[in-house]
Design an enzyme around this catalytic site. Structure first.
Site, PDB file in Angstrom:
ATOM      1  N   PHE A 196      42.361  30.614  28.782  1.00  0.00           N
ATOM      2  CA  PHE A 196      41.469  29.942  27.841  1.00  0.00           C
ATOM      3  C   PHE A 196      41.891  28.472  27.664  1.00  0.00           C
ATOM      4  O   PHE A 196      41.167  27.542  28.042  1.00  0.00           O
ATOM      5  CB  PHE A 196      41.480  30.737  26.531  1.00  0.00           C
ATOM      6  CG  PHE A 196      41.061  29.993  25.308  1.00  0.00           C
ATOM      7  CD1 PHE A 196      39.866  29.283  25.276  1.00  0.00           C
ATOM      8  CD2 PHE A 196      41.862  30.018  24.161  1.00  0.00           C
ATOM      9  CE1 PHE A 196      39.477  28.594  24.126  1.00  0.00           C
ATOM     10  CE2 PHE A 196      41.478  29.342  23.019  1.00  0.00           C
ATOM     11  CZ  PHE A 196      40.299  28.617  22.998  1.00  0.00           C
TER      12      PHE A 196
ATOM     13  N   ASN B 134      48.815  34.070  37.263  1.00  0.00           N
ATOM     14  CA  ASN B 134      48.839  35.390  37.914  1.00  0.00           C
ATOM     15  C   ASN B 134      47.600  36.215  37.546  1.00  0.00           C
ATOM     16  O   ASN B 134      47.509  37.390  37.911  1.00  0.00           O
ATOM     17  CB  ASN B 134      50.121  36.166  37.561  1.00  0.00           C
ATOM     18  CG  ASN B 134      50.149  36.620  36.116  1.00  0.00           C
ATOM     19  OD1 ASN B 134      49.321  36.200  35.309  1.00  0.00           O
ATOM     20  ND2 ASN B 134      51.104  37.478  35.785  1.00  0.00           N
TER      21      ASN B 134
ATOM     22  N   GLY C  69      44.001  35.502  32.452  1.00  0.00           N
ATOM     23  CA  GLY C  69      43.144  34.404  32.905  1.00  0.00           C
ATOM     24  C   GLY C  69      42.140  34.901  33.934  1.00  0.00           C
ATOM     25  O   GLY C  69      42.267  36.009  34.460  1.00  0.00           O
TER      26      GLY C  69
ATOM     27  N   ASP D 235      53.281  34.458  39.837  1.00  0.00           N
ATOM     28  CA  ASP D 235      53.841  34.948  38.575  1.00  0.00           C
ATOM     29  C   ASP D 235      55.036  34.058  38.223  1.00  0.00           C
ATOM     30  O   ASP D 235      56.006  33.977  38.979  1.00  0.00           O
ATOM     31  CB  ASP D 235      54.281  36.409  38.774  1.00  0.00           C
ATOM     32  CG  ASP D 235      54.825  37.018  37.487  1.00  0.00           C
ATOM     33  OD1 ASP D 235      55.394  36.277  36.661  1.00  0.00           O
ATOM     34  OD2 ASP D 235      54.682  38.241  37.332  1.00  0.00           O
TER      35      ASP D 235
ATOM     36  N   LEU E  96      59.528  28.816  41.401  1.00  0.00           N
ATOM     37  CA  LEU E  96      58.385  28.103  41.962  1.00  0.00           C
ATOM     38  C   LEU E  96      58.871  26.733  42.401  1.00  0.00           C
ATOM     39  O   LEU E  96      59.302  25.930  41.564  1.00  0.00           O
ATOM     40  CB  LEU E  96      57.301  27.971  40.871  1.00  0.00           C
ATOM     41  CG  LEU E  96      56.064  27.158  41.234  1.00  0.00           C
ATOM     42  CD1 LEU E  96      55.257  27.864  42.321  1.00  0.00           C
ATOM     43  CD2 LEU E  96      55.195  26.945  39.996  1.00  0.00           C
TER      44      LEU E  96
ATOM     45  N   THR F 280      57.995  36.820  30.785  1.00  0.00           N
ATOM     46  CA  THR F 280      57.157  35.651  31.080  1.00  0.00           C
ATOM     47  C   THR F 280      57.611  34.453  30.270  1.00  0.00           C
ATOM     48  O   THR F 280      57.762  33.351  30.798  1.00  0.00           O
ATOM     49  CB  THR F 280      55.672  35.979  30.801  1.00  0.00           C
ATOM     50  OG1 THR F 280      55.248  36.973  31.725  1.00  0.00           O
ATOM     51  CG2 THR F 280      54.788  34.749  30.961  1.00  0.00           C
TER      52      THR F 280
ATOM     53  N   ARG G 189      65.321  19.601  38.374  1.00  0.00           N
ATOM     54  CA  ARG G 189      65.430  19.152  39.768  1.00  0.00           C
ATOM     55  C   ARG G 189      64.620  17.879  39.997  1.00  0.00           C
ATOM     56  O   ARG G 189      65.076  16.947  40.650  1.00  0.00           O
ATOM     57  CB  ARG G 189      64.947  20.272  40.709  1.00  0.00           C
ATOM     58  CG  ARG G 189      64.907  19.866  42.185  1.00  0.00           C
ATOM     59  CD  ARG G 189      64.524  21.021  43.104  1.00  0.00           C
ATOM     60  NE  ARG G 189      63.178  21.517  42.933  1.00  0.00           N
ATOM     61  CZ  ARG G 189      62.083  20.981  43.492  1.00  0.00           C
ATOM     62  NH1 ARG G 189      62.193  19.927  44.283  1.00  0.00           N
ATOM     63  NH2 ARG G 189      60.885  21.498  43.281  1.00  0.00           N
TER      64      ARG G 189
ATOM     65  N   TYR H  66      56.563  38.858  21.877  1.00  0.00           N
ATOM     66  CA  TYR H  66      55.913  37.537  21.930  1.00  0.00           C
ATOM     67  C   TYR H  66      56.702  36.522  21.096  1.00  0.00           C
ATOM     68  O   TYR H  66      57.110  35.479  21.594  1.00  0.00           O
ATOM     69  CB  TYR H  66      54.483  37.671  21.417  1.00  0.00           C
ATOM     70  CG  TYR H  66      53.665  36.410  21.473  1.00  0.00           C
ATOM     71  CD1 TYR H  66      53.180  35.919  22.688  1.00  0.00           C
ATOM     72  CD2 TYR H  66      53.341  35.709  20.316  1.00  0.00           C
ATOM     73  CE1 TYR H  66      52.410  34.768  22.742  1.00  0.00           C
ATOM     74  CE2 TYR H  66      52.564  34.557  20.359  1.00  0.00           C
ATOM     75  CZ  TYR H  66      52.100  34.089  21.576  1.00  0.00           C
ATOM     76  OH  TYR H  66      51.328  32.957  21.622  1.00  0.00           O
TER      77      TYR H  66
ATOM     78  N   LYS I 171      59.005  33.605  22.652  1.00  0.00           N
ATOM     79  CA  LYS I 171      58.681  32.182  22.447  1.00  0.00           C
ATOM     80  C   LYS I 171      59.825  31.451  21.751  1.00  0.00           C
ATOM     81  O   LYS I 171      60.071  30.274  22.000  1.00  0.00           O
ATOM     82  CB  LYS I 171      57.400  32.057  21.616  1.00  0.00           C
ATOM     83  CG  LYS I 171      56.134  32.465  22.368  1.00  0.00           C
ATOM     84  CD  LYS I 171      55.673  31.359  23.311  1.00  0.00           C
ATOM     85  CE  LYS I 171      54.313  31.695  23.923  1.00  0.00           C
ATOM     86  NZ  LYS I 171      53.844  30.640  24.846  1.00  0.00           N
TER      87      LYS I 171
END
Ligand code: NAD
Ligand code: UDP
Ligand code: UDP
Length: 315
Positions: A12, A33, A37, A57, A62, A91, A105, A144, A148
């Site tokens: 969203f 992922n 979404g 994910d 990454l 996550t 990096r 959650y 966070k």
């Protein structure tokens, strides 16, 4: 022109942020992922040569080359984040480690989408950034909230230990077009129920409060935070201080739609915060930001969106 990574970019808020960054002339790498979404949220961007979509994910490393990162990947609706709570914490925590490793990096800025949930069921009202919160660490919302909170800890430790340039925003309830129709959050639930003339599900007595921010206002706050002065890390609250009870919201939605829906009362979920309202003095001072769209106007845009969506689904 910058190349900007948006994790959770097909969600969203992420999809609205992608729109905004492209409009500002940047290149966007959207990583998602597709847990909550949808490709549909960014379908209109797929032909844009400055937009790239990568299914990935964020709990896994990454390695990409970018100039800035907005880290939004994380389910946000209680229904979704409680579906696989272990994955929710992973996550937030592993996602934070990976984007922070990337930012370290590349020596780039990274913005974290934190949440008013770090304040838990608050005893201080409205909530300033200095309030440390009242979170139940073993409750059903903890995956959650604590995820966070730990992500914020990691952001500040990477900042102190490795000099990473961090920007942390604490988002209060935000709504608007492209919320998932089955998202489970209150604004989308009430609008979809009212449009279908179905019962409106009030959890508890409906006297708990929330403060609702329209998505475009929030995105403006994101962009201002990323551009804020060097050394300003936040955390900074972003939200609309207009506070409503859930009953008031239900009545407003029914009234605006002219719906025949009736209110029904369901049990209040465990640890559901009783009140929530942002103190936005810091955002005003540091970002010269405050919301410009009040509830009725924002609801109108959102109702229009869901009306179209339901019409097309029915077609
Ligand atoms: P959303 O569920 O629409 O978006 C989250 C996006 O993250 C989705 O596209 C989802 O598929 C993606 N995602 C989830 N887990 C992932 C993973 N492991 N790897 C990659 N992508 C993953 O919710 P939203 O409202 O757009 O929320 C965006 C961010 O803002 C979230 O971090 C949320 O916690 C935060 N936030 C939102 C609100 C709000 O009211 N909307 C309030 C506070 C905080
Ligand atoms: N990481 C990543 N992309 C990068 C750089 C790092 O995903 O471009 C990941 C990396 O795999 C590691 C995490 O970020 O798991 C944290 O990186 P950091 O350098 O802080 O830790 P280290 O690699 O020393 O454990
Ligand atoms: N809520 C409700 N009916 C619904 C969905 C939510 O009464 O169909 C209530 C919920 O109990 C909470 C408030 O609305 O008190 C906001 O819920 P939401 O899930 O949107 O966000 P959050 O609780 O994370 O603020």
């Amino acid at each position: 022109m910058k190349r900007i990574l948006v994790t959770g970019g097909a969600g969203f808020l992420g999809s609205h942020l992608c729109d905004r960054l492209l409009k500002d002339g940047h290149e966007v790498l959207c990583v998602d992922n597709f847990f909550t979404g949808r490709r549909d949220n960014v379908k209109h961007l797929l032909d844009n040569k400055n937009f790239e979509l990568l299914r990935h994910d964020i709990t896994f490393p990454l390695y990409v080359e970018v100039d800035e990162v907005y880290n939004l990947a994380c389910p946000a609706s209680p229904v979704h984040y409680q579906f696989d709570p272990v994955q929710t914490t992973k996550t937030s925590v592993m996602g934070a480690i990976n984007v922070l490793g990337l930012a370290k990096r590349l020596k780039i800025k990274v913005l974290q989408a934190s949440t008013s949930e770090v304040y838990g069921d608050p005893e201080v009202h409205p909530q300033p950034e200095t309030y440390r919160g009242a979170v139940n660490p073993i409750g059903i919302r903890a995956c959650y909230d604590e995820g966070k909170r730990c992500a914020e800890t990691l952001f500040f430790d990477y900042h102190r230990q490795h000099g990473v340039n961090i920007k942390v925003v604490r988002i209060f309830n935000t709504y608007g077009p492209r919320m998932h129709p089955n998202d489970g959050r209150v604004v989308s639930n009430f609008i979809v129920q009212a449009l279908k003339n179905e019962d409106i599900s009030i959890y508890g007595q409906g006297n708990q409060t929330r403060s609702f921010c329209f998505c475009s206002d929030l995105i403006e706050g994101f962009v201002r935070m990323m551009a804020s002065r060097d050394g300003f890390t936040g955390p900074v609250n972003l939200g609309n201080p207009g506070e409503f009870t859930i009953l008031q919201l239900a009545e407003k939605v029914i009234d605006m739609i002219g719906s025949r829906s009736k209110l029904i009362f369901k049990p209040l979920p465990q640890d559901d915060p009783m009140q929530r309202k942002p103190d936005i003095a810091l955002a005003k001072k540091e970002l010269d930001w405050e919301p410009s769209i009040q509830l009725e106007e924002g609801l109108k845009h959102t109702i229009d969106y869901f009306e179209n969506l339901l019409r097309n689904e029915g077609a």
